[in-house]
Design an enzyme around this catalytic site. Structure first.
Site, mmCIF file in Angstrom:
data_model
loop_
_atom_site.group_PDB
_atom_site.id
_atom_site.type_symbol
_atom_site.label_atom_id
_atom_site.label_comp_id
_atom_site.label_asym_id
_atom_site.label_seq_id
_atom_site.Cartn_x
_atom_site.Cartn_y
_atom_site.Cartn_z
ATOM 1 N N ARG A 60 -30.366 -26.269 78.934
ATOM 2 C CA ARG A 60 -31.335 -25.527 78.129
ATOM 3 C C ARG A 60 -32.635 -26.308 77.940
ATOM 4 N NH1 ARG A 60 -29.893 -25.846 73.274
ATOM 5 N NH2 ARG A 60 -27.910 -24.748 73.431
ATOM 6 N N TYR A 113 -51.242 -6.235 75.919
ATOM 7 C CA TYR A 113 -50.012 -5.767 76.575
ATOM 8 C C TYR A 113 -49.127 -5.097 75.509
ATOM 9 C CZ TYR A 113 -45.605 -6.155 79.176
ATOM 10 O OH TYR A 113 -44.415 -5.882 79.804
ATOM 11 N N ASP A 185 -53.428 -14.415 77.345
ATOM 12 C CA ASP A 185 -52.592 -13.896 78.433
ATOM 13 C C ASP A 185 -53.482 -13.829 79.675
ATOM 14 O OD1 ASP A 185 -51.231 -12.240 80.257
ATOM 15 O OD2 ASP A 185 -50.200 -11.156 78.655
ATOM 16 N N LYS A 210 -45.130 -11.554 87.556
ATOM 17 C CA LYS A 210 -46.102 -10.782 88.339
ATOM 18 C C LYS A 210 -46.512 -11.564 89.588
ATOM 19 C CE LYS A 210 -45.547 -7.897 85.012
ATOM 20 N NZ LYS A 210 -46.315 -7.834 83.777
#
Ligand SMILES: *Cc1c(COP(=O)(O)O)cnc(C)c1O
Length: 391
Positions: A60, A113, A185, A210
């Site tokens: 992790r 977004y 972003d 993306k």
């Protein structure tokens, strides 16, 4: 990990996150699948705790694969460090949790977004974090919206669906003067076409899902930060347990190698499509900042060095069923969420959740220009527009 000495970004993309020093190393860093790393002694285990994020303590905290990806992103973004997360949204939420606490406030552009609004009403509100929405074109007028408890100005440029270009330097100047953090972003431009850290932004979010992954087959997010912002973001991703999966991270690393070549093609085709669309009588407006005369073009020219393959265009009021006839009949543009892969996509834009800058224009369609032959794409769009009936 050796740093790239090259100046050109295409060269650096082929070298970052790799160990180029030793003899007989594979071209690509191996994929480390690990929850558990084992130690020969208690002393060695204690030693490993001194550098928990070097990818050799517990899965992790990181693996050598995620460490390589984070080093690569930090280098390309020009950041002190980068933190990988399990998706773009996980990266965004880490930024809010890192910088805003209970009883504190963040400013968010109305063109954000859309999922961020959902996180706002479902999770952040319950944590006592208040978001308020601002006109993305506010520029230095952001100063008037700042409250005594404002801790973060969040940006996204261009805006999702509507492509407003924000005056990032003006907003950063206001924020810095008041000791308020900024985060952006940067998924549309990628670090290749816009460099927010150089403009003084504290944290840059990329939905690596993306363009960085680039093949529509993995969920991945990453935040690149200044030194000062790094540990809060690292801690937020750790505390939410939203570490990125190692296979996904590896796909992100692989995607980086071809990012420049792909974006060159996305950009060239997109500008051709945007030009063509702007000449169609049925198209009211093309929302693609790289197109001369399009909204935001001047700011885009000032601050960006390129444009990717995502744009929207506005249509006049349509007869019932017209959109269905156009969109469902496309041959190459498929209906689907996300973008940034090699394939072209089309999707109606939903603007009804905007709060302070309602969309007053006609129906908007968002298209992602993939790597297909642009002549095929234009032919497909031409046939599609021909299926529209106006109201
Ligand atoms: C898709 C997207 C995100 C979210 O990324 P996921 O990996 O899908 O969670 C964030 N910002 C923008 C601009 C996006 O397009």
């Amino acid at each position: 990990m050796s740093k790239s000495k090259a100046r050109g970004v295409a060269t650096r993309l082929t070298q970052v996150g790799r160990d180029l020093g030793a003899a007989g190393v594979p071209v690509n860093p191996p994929v480390h699948r690990a929850s558990t790393f084992v130690f020969p002694s208690l002393a060695a285990l204690d030693e490993a705790w001194k550098t928990p994020f070097n990818g050799r303590l517990y899965g992790r905290n990181g693996t050598p694969t995620s460490t390589a990806f984070e080093a690569a992103i930090a280098e390309i973004e020009g950041g002190y460090g980068a933190v990988a997360a399990s998706s773009g949204v996980a990266a965004i939420m880490a930024v809010f949790v890192a910088f805003v606490g209970q009883g504190e406030h963040a400013l968010v552009p109305d063109s954000v977004y859309d999922i961020v609004r959902r996180c706002d009403t479902r999770m952040l509100k319950r944590m006592g974090i208040e978001l308020s929405y601002y006109d993305p074109l506010v520029g230095k007028g952001i100063a008037e919206l700042i409250r005594p408890n404002t801790k973060l100005i969040y940006l996204e440029s261009p805006g999702s669906g509507t492509f407003e270009i924000q005056d990032v330097p003006a907003i950063v100047e206001v924020a810095k003067a008041r000791g308020i953090r900024t985060a952006i972003d940067n998924t549309w431009a990628t670090p290749l076409f816009f460099r927010p850290l150089e403009l003084g932004v504290d944290a840059v979010v990329e939905a690596a899902t993306k363009y960085i992954v680039g093949h529509s087959d993995a969920m991945l997010g990453v935040v690149a930060t200044t030194q000062d912002a790094f540990m809060p973001v690292r801690a937020a991703v750790q505390d939410m347990g939203s570490c990125a999966g190692t296979e996904e991270v590896n796909l992100g690393l692989r995607g980086l190698r071809t990012l420049d070549a792909r974006l060159v093609r996305h950009q060239a085709s997109a500008i051709e499509v945007a030009r063509w669309l702007s000449g169609q009588p049925v198209v009211r407006k093309v929302l693609y900042p790289a197109l001369p005369g399009a909204p935001g073009h001047e700011l885009w020219k000032r601050d960006f060095s390129g444009a990717s393959g995502l744009m929207s265009f506005e249509l006049p009021p349509l007869a019932e069923g017209a959109l269905e006839a156009m969109v469902s009949g496309m041959s190459h543009f498929k209906l689907g969420y996300s973008w940034g892969g090699y394939e072209s996509l089309i999707l109606p834009v939903h603007t009804e959740n905007r709060k302070v800058t309602p969309w007053t224009g006609g129906p908007l369609l968002r298209i992602h220009i993939g790597l297909e032959d642009v002549s095929d794409l234009i032919e497909d769009l031409q046939a599609g527009l021909g299926r529209l009936t106006l109201s």
